[in-house]
Design an enzyme around this catalytic site. Structure first.
Site, PDB file in Angstrom:
ATOM      1  N   LYS A  52      -1.258 -17.570  37.558  1.00 45.53           N
ATOM      2  CA  LYS A  52      -2.631 -17.382  37.068  1.00 45.53           C
ATOM      3  C   LYS A  52      -2.954 -15.896  37.067  1.00 45.53           C
ATOM      4  CE  LYS A  52      -7.377 -19.097  37.788  1.00 45.53           C
ATOM      5  NZ  LYS A  52      -8.264 -19.992  38.560  1.00 45.53           N
ATOM      6  N   SER A 132     -11.275 -23.380  36.026  1.00 48.35           N
ATOM      7  CA  SER A 132     -10.879 -22.139  35.397  1.00 48.35           C
ATOM      8  C   SER A 132      -9.358 -22.010  35.219  1.00 48.35           C
ATOM      9  CB  SER A 132     -11.389 -20.958  36.225  1.00 48.35           C
ATOM     10  OG  SER A 132     -10.733 -20.903  37.486  1.00 48.35           O
ATOM     11  N   SER A 156     -11.482 -25.532  40.413  1.00 49.94           N
ATOM     12  CA  SER A 156     -10.646 -24.951  39.351  1.00 49.94           C
ATOM     13  C   SER A 156      -9.164 -25.278  39.412  1.00 49.94           C
ATOM     14  CB  SER A 156     -10.801 -23.437  39.335  1.00 49.94           C
ATOM     15  OG  SER A 156     -11.973 -23.107  38.665  1.00 49.94           O
TER      16      SER A 156
HETATM   17  N1  GLN Z   1     -16.312 -24.513  37.536  1.00 52.61           N
HETATM   18  C1  GLN Z   1     -16.694 -23.863  38.756  1.00 52.61           C
HETATM   19  C2  GLN Z   1     -17.395 -22.558  38.441  1.00 52.61           C
HETATM   20  O1  GLN Z   1     -17.521 -22.252  37.307  1.00 52.61           O
HETATM   21  C3  GLN Z   1     -15.517 -23.668  39.645  1.00 52.61           C
HETATM   22  C4  GLN Z   1     -14.680 -22.528  39.302  1.00 52.61           C
HETATM   23  C5  GLN Z   1     -13.537 -22.304  40.259  1.00 52.61           C
HETATM   24  O2  GLN Z   1     -13.191 -23.170  41.061  1.00 52.61           O
HETATM   25  N2  GLN Z   1     -12.986 -21.117  40.203  1.00 52.61           N
HETATM   26  O3  GLN Z   1     -17.814 -21.850  39.302  1.00 52.61           O
END
Ligand code: GLN
Length: 454
Positions: A52, A132, A156
């Protein structure tokens, strides 16, 4: 070479990789071959991985998919990726993600969205792989790497895994070092893998975890042999089913999947117990105060001076800050910075931030109480299957997008391990995931249960 070929063929359409490192991959693979020929090598010797783009990789551009880090080439390696290379893994490249890991659809990336390799039956519409860690999930699902690193602040790892039929585990907070991971919300961020199978998840997680003096929140505790839990009998284990996760308006297919998971575990000899997590309904609002608050503080370092994008043609310091940040950050990141700054400001701090911290404590206490009656908790991973890219309702109303995280944010707030395992398909033929939540430090039982559901 097979993976390199697959990436060259499929990546232009999927956009999972934002950077490839094939020369490095070939060199690492050759070194692995030499080791294996001598009967040596680590647990991941020769395994081709995607990383990532939030993990700093020495000499390889790391952007967190933000314009502000467009040209950032770290001089150092994150602890998690270093651990993987030390075990013999091979790096194919850097994977797409939502900008600074803020999002649930991988649509906030500076480098464009990722396309889910899965399609609905009878429709050609492109679907989100989730976010994400959308690039990580899509790359694993499309066989563009054997496994990938991801990160989870509010879901995410688990939501993209659920949307792509892959396995994703977020370990207990502190299991993996955050050193060299671009920070979003430091008290919630955890590293973890996305893999094809639960066994692979155990192997990857084993290699990623370590105590690290460079991260003061990293745990100095023995790391169990995660693989030894795969396929163990679950007879007598108590599975908690939380009443509060039965939400109104959740598609019947999600409920049916949950019932199916319960039935499978019962058949395997586990005991099912009803539990209550009464503060669940406050989890989303609580998360969407704490995460932006920490993000607004973490992102203050991007000032156009030390790294990343600097606006041109500006003469004063304040203008440099203002313009560099205005140009460098995307819309969702700016929204989080504004929310975070607001809830931390004098006059609102007690009403929002401090209140959210108190709610967070209550949510953690709910789990402590519930775990007196059960060994793991089983829930759906997401409230729906993968949705279409460019979903208008979600694009117009960020709260609609935030609702995706309804089942996942609680574990981040409580610091607990959570895993998403593919458990079936919906009527459109799209994958659905079940979530297994464990006690702190009990990733082993989580993996054990998941290996039965797989
Ligand atoms: N969807 C969540 C956010 O936008 C979680 C994102 C994540 O876990 N990095 O904050």
């Amino acid at each position: 070479n097979a993976f390199i070929g697959a990436i060259e063929t499929a990546n232009p359409a999927l956009n999972a990789y934002v950077e490839t490192t094939f020369d490095k991959a070939r060199a690492q693979a050759a070194a692995s071959d030499a080791k294996l020929a001598k009967g040596e090598g680590g647990a991941l010797e020769g395994a081709p991985l995607g990383i990532k783009d939030l993990y700093c990789t020495a000499g390889v551009r790391t952007t967190a998919c933000s314009g502000i880090l467009e040209n950032f080439v770290p001089t150092y390696e994150s602890t998690v990726t270093q651990n993987l290379w030390d075990q013999g893994a091979v790096m194919l490249g850097k994977l797409n993600m939502d900008e600074f890991a803020m999002g649930s659809s991988n649509e906030t990336s500076k480098w464009g969205n990722v396309v889910n390799p899965w399609k609905s039956r009878g429709s050609n519409a492109e679907l989100t792989p989730g976010g994400s860690s959308g690039g990580s999930a899509a790359a694993v699902a499309a066989d563009l790497c054997l496994a990938a690193t991801a990160s989870d602040t509010g879901g995410s790892i688990r939501q993209p895994a659920a949307f792509t039929g892959t396995v994703g585990i977020k370990p207990t907070y502190g299991r993996c070092s955050r050193y060299g991971m671009v920070a979003f919300a430091s008290s919630l961020d955890q590293a973890g893998p996305i893999t094809k199978t639960v066994e692979d998840a155990a192997i990857m997680l084993q290699a990623m975890c370590s105590h690290d003096v460079k991260d003061s929140t990293s745990l100095d505790l023995a790391i169990p042999d995660f693989s030894s839990f795969i396929g163990k009998s679950v007879k007598g284990l108590r599975i908690g089913i939380p009443d509060e996760y039965r939400l109104d308006g959740i598609p019947a297919e999600i409920d049916a999947l949950w019932e199916q998971g319960i039935a499978w575990l019962k058949d395997a000899g586990a005991e099912i117990v009803r539990i209550s997590l009464p503060h669940t309904k406050y989890a989303l609002p609580c998360y969407y105060i704490i995460a932006p608050a920490e993000a607004s503080s973490n992102l203050a370092r991007y000032d156009g001076m030390r790294f990343g994008h600097r606006a041109e043609g500006v003469t004063s310091l304040t203008d440099t800050y203002e313009l560099s940040r205005s140009e460098g950050f995307g819309k969702e990141v700016k929204r989080r910075i504004m929310i975070g700054t607001y809830v931390l400001s004098a006059g609102f701090y007690d009403a929002y931030y401090v209140k959210a911290l108190k709610v967070r404590r209550r949510i953690a206490e709910d789990f402590t109480k519930a775990f007196q009656a059960c060994d793991v908790i089983l829930t759906p991973a997401t409230p729906s299957a993968a949705f279409e890219l460019g979903d208008q309702a979600k694009a117009a109303d960020p709260v609609q997008m935030y609702l995706n995280d309804v089942f996942t944010v609680t574990t981040n707030l409580a610091g607990l391990p959570g895993l998403s395992v593919p458990a079936g398909l919906d009527s459109q033929g799209l994958p659905l995931g079940l979530q297994v939540i464990g006690k702190a430090l009990d990733e082993g039982t989580v993996l054990n249960i998941a290996s039965v559901l797989e």
